[in-house]
Design an enzyme around this catalytic site. Structure first.
Site, PDB file in Angstrom:
ATOM      1  N   ILE A  18       0.790  -1.183  -0.042  1.00 48.70           N
ATOM      2  CA  ILE A  18      -0.027   0.031   0.111  1.00 48.70           C
ATOM      3  C   ILE A  18       0.798   1.271   0.111  1.00 48.70           C
ATOM      4  O   ILE A  18       0.647   2.148  -0.639  1.00 48.70           O
ATOM      5  CB  ILE A  18      -1.024   0.154   1.183  1.00 48.70           C
ATOM      6  CG1 ILE A  18      -1.810  -1.310   1.159  1.00 48.70           C
ATOM      7  CG2 ILE A  18      -2.072   1.111   1.233  1.00 48.70           C
ATOM      8  CD1 ILE A  18      -2.546  -1.620   2.564  1.00 48.70           C
ATOM      9  N   TYR A 146      -0.814  -9.073  16.022  1.00 47.33           N
ATOM     10  CA  TYR A 146      -0.790  -8.284  14.885  1.00 47.33           C
ATOM     11  C   TYR A 146      -1.705  -7.145  15.229  1.00 47.33           C
ATOM     12  O   TYR A 146      -1.537  -5.792  14.967  1.00 47.33           O
ATOM     13  CB  TYR A 146      -1.094  -8.703  13.463  1.00 47.33           C
ATOM     14  CG  TYR A 146      -1.227  -7.675  12.398  1.00 47.33           C
ATOM     15  CD1 TYR A 146      -0.440  -6.890  11.941  1.00 47.33           C
ATOM     16  CD2 TYR A 146      -2.603  -7.736  11.854  1.00 47.33           C
ATOM     17  CE1 TYR A 146      -0.494  -5.721  10.975  1.00 47.33           C
ATOM     18  CE2 TYR A 146      -2.937  -6.886  10.843  1.00 47.33           C
ATOM     19  CZ  TYR A 146      -1.898  -6.031  10.301  1.00 47.33           C
ATOM     20  OH  TYR A 146      -2.232  -4.714   9.488  1.00 47.33           O
ATOM     21  N   LEU A 195      -6.023 -14.425  -0.241  1.00 47.52           N
ATOM     22  CA  LEU A 195      -6.887 -15.289  -1.226  1.00 47.52           C
ATOM     23  C   LEU A 195      -6.746 -14.738  -2.601  1.00 47.52           C
ATOM     24  O   LEU A 195      -6.611 -15.650  -3.619  1.00 47.52           O
ATOM     25  CB  LEU A 195      -8.445 -15.054  -0.669  1.00 47.52           C
ATOM     26  CG  LEU A 195      -9.382 -15.746  -1.640  1.00 47.52           C
ATOM     27  CD1 LEU A 195      -9.157 -17.187  -1.596  1.00 47.52           C
ATOM     28  CD2 LEU A 195     -10.806 -15.419  -1.175  1.00 47.52           C
ATOM     29  N   ALA A 211      -7.762 -23.984  -2.411  1.00 48.47           N
ATOM     30  CA  ALA A 211      -8.674 -24.267  -1.020  1.00 48.47           C
ATOM     31  C   ALA A 211      -9.558 -23.299  -0.739  1.00 48.47           C
ATOM     32  O   ALA A 211      -9.161 -22.092  -0.536  1.00 48.47           O
ATOM     33  CB  ALA A 211      -7.502 -24.658  -0.050  1.00 48.47           C
ATOM     34  N   ASP A 296     -10.741 -17.510  11.520  1.00 44.00           N
ATOM     35  CA  ASP A 296     -11.389 -16.594  10.604  1.00 44.00           C
ATOM     36  C   ASP A 296     -12.797 -16.215  10.770  1.00 44.00           C
ATOM     37  O   ASP A 296     -13.503 -17.192  10.888  1.00 44.00           O
ATOM     38  CB  ASP A 296     -11.483 -17.218   9.224  1.00 44.00           C
ATOM     39  CG  ASP A 296      -9.954 -17.143   8.440  1.00 44.00           C
ATOM     40  OD1 ASP A 296      -9.394 -16.303   8.779  1.00 44.00           O
ATOM     41  OD2 ASP A 296      -9.966 -18.237   7.604  1.00 44.00           O
TER      42      ASP A 296
END
Ligand code: UFG
Length: 342
Positions: A18, A146, A195, A211, A296
């Site tokens: 970024i 994090y 992803l 996956a 997740d």
């Protein structure tokens, strides 16, 4: 009439994903930029903006020299470690790089009387939440070192703005994605866990399959939903936040979400990549259902209304097809470039 010269901006982590896009956009708008980055991958990524200082934030002399030599007037702070899983395995390095590094930067800013800062934060500060659209005043409950390191820096910024005349805006990104292939800039991590790059690698024959982690989430197709936001839109938001500080429209401390308010599921992302791959004549690829990835959340989508109201920021490139198309083009055109570190 002459145009007044623009202030010089220090971009820490300006070689990362970024940060590099933001450095390019700043320069394109006429801002002199100094990139400060330790290049932890030890190689120069493509598209690096110069002047460039290779140093760690813990190096006070290097910070002082960068600020003085280039007459820096404001800072955009990206430099950080960014992998959730790695932070769980090695929390000390996350607190060192992200919290101690930010403290060193803030001390340098104070030494030099710099009072404008845009800080790179993350939706990971919210942790698991079930609200459909997450507002900025949702409880901060990070589930990883994090996320906690970013939440801690936000707290430090709030305290420092109250105490020392700092003006700071923290931008909490949801799922940063996309690329600017025209500048040879894109997302590339080592190892890759994200992803969209992984699905593109599968479509380009660099992986056997993709996956799908979990098919039984409480979402319409059973897979996790995320709010993908194009890196060019993120870069634009940083510049708008910076200008609000420089022009005195914003002061004190604030945190703003950067997302689209629209979610896409893992299967929708895979479908979007497949359609881009077939359009380009690449192959279809196998998709395998696998177990949930621990930690997740089912759905993370931003309430992004505050950034619109406060910055006039409206994502322009963040529909899923555009994100996938730009990311795909980046991988197709720059397959062997060095990874970004962030
Ligand atoms: N996923 C798969 N298969 C894969 C990789 C990912 O199904 O091979 C799924 C994940 O389980 C998740 C979704 O795709 O449901 C998105 O995963 P990413 O790893 O791309 O992104 P995350 O949402 O896990 O993480 C992102 C940023 C982090 C940030 C976090 C904030 O990458 O830096 O959002 O919520 F901390």
């Amino acid at each position: 009439m002459t145009t007044p010269s623009r202030p010089t901006i220090l971009v820490t982590g300006g070689a990362g994903f970024i940060g590099s896009h933001t450095a390019h956009q700043l320069r394109a708008r006429g801002y002199p930029v100094v990139v400060f980055d330790r290049l932890s991958n030890a190689s120069c990524p493509a598209g690096l903006v110069e002047p460039f200082v290779r140093a760690d934030l813990s190096d006070a002399n290097a910070l002082d020299a960068a600020i003085t030599d280039h007459q820096v007037q404001a800072v955009i702070h990206f430099a950080a470690s960014i992998e959730v899983g790695e932070s769980v395995r090695d929390p000390l390095s996350y607190y060192q790089n992200n919290v101690a590094g930010s403290l060193a930067l803030l001390a340098a800013m104070q030494r030099h009387g710099l009072c404008h800062l845009v800080f790179s934060s993350t939706a990971a500060v919210y942790g698991n939440t079930s609200v459909p659209l997450i507002p900025e005043n949702a409880p901060l409950a990070p589930t990883s070192p994090y996320g906690q390191s970013k939440a801690t820096v936000e707290r430090i910024l709030a305290d420092q703005t109250a105490a020392a005349g700092l003006n700071a805006t923290a931008l909490r990104y949801f799922n940063a994605a996309g690329a600017a292939p025209e500048w040879a800039l894109g997302e590339r991590h080592q190892p890759e866990t994200h992803l969209i790059p992984l699905v593109i690698q599968a479509a380009r024959g660099q992986r056997d399959h993709i996956a799908v982690f979990g098919q039984d989430y409480p979402t319409p197709d059973g897979t996790c939903i995320r709010d993908y936001i194009h890196v060019k839109d993120l870069a634009e938001a940083h510049i708008l936040a910076l200008e609000a500080l420089l022009e005195g429209r914003h002061d004190g401390y604030r945190a703003l979400n950067l997302g689209t308010g629209q979610g896409a599921s893992v299967r929708q992302v895979i479908d979007a990549v497949r359609s881009e791959a077939l359009h380009r004549g690449d192959r279809d690829f196998p998709v395998k259902d696998e177990a949930r990835r621990p930690g997740d959340p089912a759905r993370l989508v931003a309430d992004a209304s505050a950034a619109l109201v406060e910055l006039g920021w409206r994502p322009r490139y963040s529909d899923l097809a555009s994100i996938v198309s730009d990311a795909y083009r980046f991988f197709a055109e720059a397959p062997d470039k060095a990874p970004n570190k962030a």
